[in-house]
Scaffold this motif. Structure first.
Motif, PDB file in Angstrom:
ATOM      1  N   GLY A 130     -14.787  12.973  13.961  1.00  0.00           N
ATOM      2  CA  GLY A 130     -13.432  12.580  14.739  1.00  0.00           C
ATOM      3  C   GLY A 130     -13.687  12.521  16.435  1.00  0.00           C
ATOM      4  O   GLY A 130     -13.166  11.739  17.161  1.00  0.00           O
ATOM      5  N   ASP A 170     -16.284   7.402  12.162  1.00  0.00           N
ATOM      6  CA  ASP A 170     -14.846   7.090  11.646  1.00  0.00           C
ATOM      7  C   ASP A 170     -15.212   7.115  10.212  1.00  0.00           C
ATOM      8  O   ASP A 170     -14.197   7.395   9.357  1.00  0.00           O
ATOM      9  CB  ASP A 170     -14.323   5.811  12.209  1.00  0.00           C
ATOM     10  N   GLY A 206     -15.518  10.414   8.822  1.00  0.00           N
ATOM     11  CA  GLY A 206     -14.379  11.142   8.996  1.00  0.00           C
ATOM     12  C   GLY A 206     -13.553  10.819   7.786  1.00  0.00           C
ATOM     13  O   GLY A 206     -12.799  11.633   7.068  1.00  0.00           O
ATOM     14  N   TYR A 246      -7.362  10.947   7.571  1.00  0.00           N
ATOM     15  CA  TYR A 246      -8.238  11.080   8.751  1.00  0.00           C
ATOM     16  C   TYR A 246      -7.649  10.357  10.093  1.00  0.00           C
ATOM     17  O   TYR A 246      -7.582  10.964  11.137  1.00  0.00           O
ATOM     18  CB  TYR A 246      -9.704  10.707   8.483  1.00  0.00           C
ATOM     19  N   GLN A 247      -7.244   9.030   9.692  1.00  0.00           N
ATOM     20  CA  GLN A 247      -6.887   8.383  10.937  1.00  0.00           C
ATOM     21  C   GLN A 247      -5.791   9.042  11.640  1.00  0.00           C
ATOM     22  O   GLN A 247      -5.875   9.061  12.999  1.00  0.00           O
ATOM     23  CB  GLN A 247      -6.735   6.850  10.597  1.00  0.00           C
ATOM     24  N   ILE A 307      -6.545  12.419  13.264  1.00  0.00           N
ATOM     25  CA  ILE A 307      -7.332  12.315  14.595  1.00  0.00           C
ATOM     26  C   ILE A 307      -6.222  11.625  15.764  1.00  0.00           C
ATOM     27  O   ILE A 307      -6.621  11.961  17.097  1.00  0.00           O
ATOM     28  CB  ILE A 307      -8.574  11.430  14.526  1.00  0.00           C
TER      29      ILE A 307
END
Length: 278
Positions: free
Chosen positions: A22, A34, A37, A48-49, A52
């Protein structure tokens, strides 16, 4: 149960790798970071998105009462202002939060799962379809593997132990970094002081580096978030000398002492709520 405990450690280490990705510490460009991650988030069952996104806001304003999402936790109060605004059961929890802190960490893993599902459901992630598929695959695969191999009772206990210990490991890795350090409101100082004064480093050698995923160099990480984890230990003496030369407080302590400071801060924050009303 020992395997469940080991899996909790593996889950935390995968989360640390997702954290590194990230911050673009692994590859030079964002896209492969990305991708890595997102994959690691799917392996442990979190978005994850969306994580972060909140983590970047934390880095921009660490320990800021109004802007740091890591201080916006319903079950805890990190400032007396937050404590005074608690109502009902949350107010009772704030009164006794120092005692409840470690038991609450057993729910951190479930909180990460729930947060990921909520973000995907609400469309709060840029990769909604991909992360939704990964969360479904993780949940189905995890439950199938556990309940096919073990009897229902043992499988349920395995899942509880794994998720609880993972939550404790994650919480014990992140809590020493900022909790109990100065908090800010309104306008923040310059970038250097904002990052250094609100962060705490943890002493230790390479085992501590592995155990905490490099987060023990929290000051250096906040100053240079894209610096790869192995280099933080080399940057530390330079940053420490610079802070000493410019009269900037540089906080470093042992791991156990950091937990003492966190619990002391939580206890003092809830003190006004425990005081008897005259």
């Amino acid at each position: 149960m020992l395997i469940a405990a080991l899996l909790a450690v593996v889950s935390a280490q995968l989360a640390f790798l997702g954290h590194d990705a990230g911050h673009k510490q692994i590859f030079r460009t964002r896209r492969p970071n990305d991708a890595l991650g997102t994959l690691h988030g799917g392996l442990i069952g979190m978005s994850y998105q969306s994580w972060i996104s909140g983590h970047n806001r934390h880095h921009a304003n660490p320990n800021h009462e109004e802007h740091d999402p890591d201080l916006d936790i319903a079950a805890l109060a990190f400032t007396r202002g937050q404590a005074s605004r608690k109502q009902g059961f949350l107010r009772w929890m704030a009164k006794h939060q120092a005692v409840l802190f470690f038991p609450l960490l057993t729910l951190e893993g479930l909180s990460l799962h729930a947060s990921g599902i909520r973000s995907v459901w609400r469309g709060e992630t840029r990769a909604r379809c991909l992360e939704g598929a990964l969360l479904v695959a993780h949940t189905v695969g995890y439950l199938a593997a556990v309940f096919l191999v073990l009897s229902p009772g043992v499988a349920g206990l395995f899942a509880v132990v794994h998720q609880a210990l993972w939550g404790v490991y994650m919480g014990c890795s992140f809590a020493p970094n900022h909790k109990g350090m100065p908090t800010m409101t309104g306008e923040s100082p310059d970038f250097l002081r904002k990052q250094v004064l609100t962060s705490r480093n943890i002493r230790g050698g390479r085992f501590t580096d592995f155990l905490l995923g490099g987060l023990n160099y929290q000051i250096e990480h906040h100053l240079f978030p894209s610096m790869p984890r192995p280099h933080l230990r080399h940057a530390q003496p330079i940053v420490r000398r610079f802070c000493a030369a410019h009269g900037i407080s540089y906080r470093e302590t042992g791991l156990v002492q950091s937990y003492r400071e966190v619990l002391r801060h939580l206890h003092e924050t809830g003190a006004p709520l425990r005081a008897r009303t005259v």
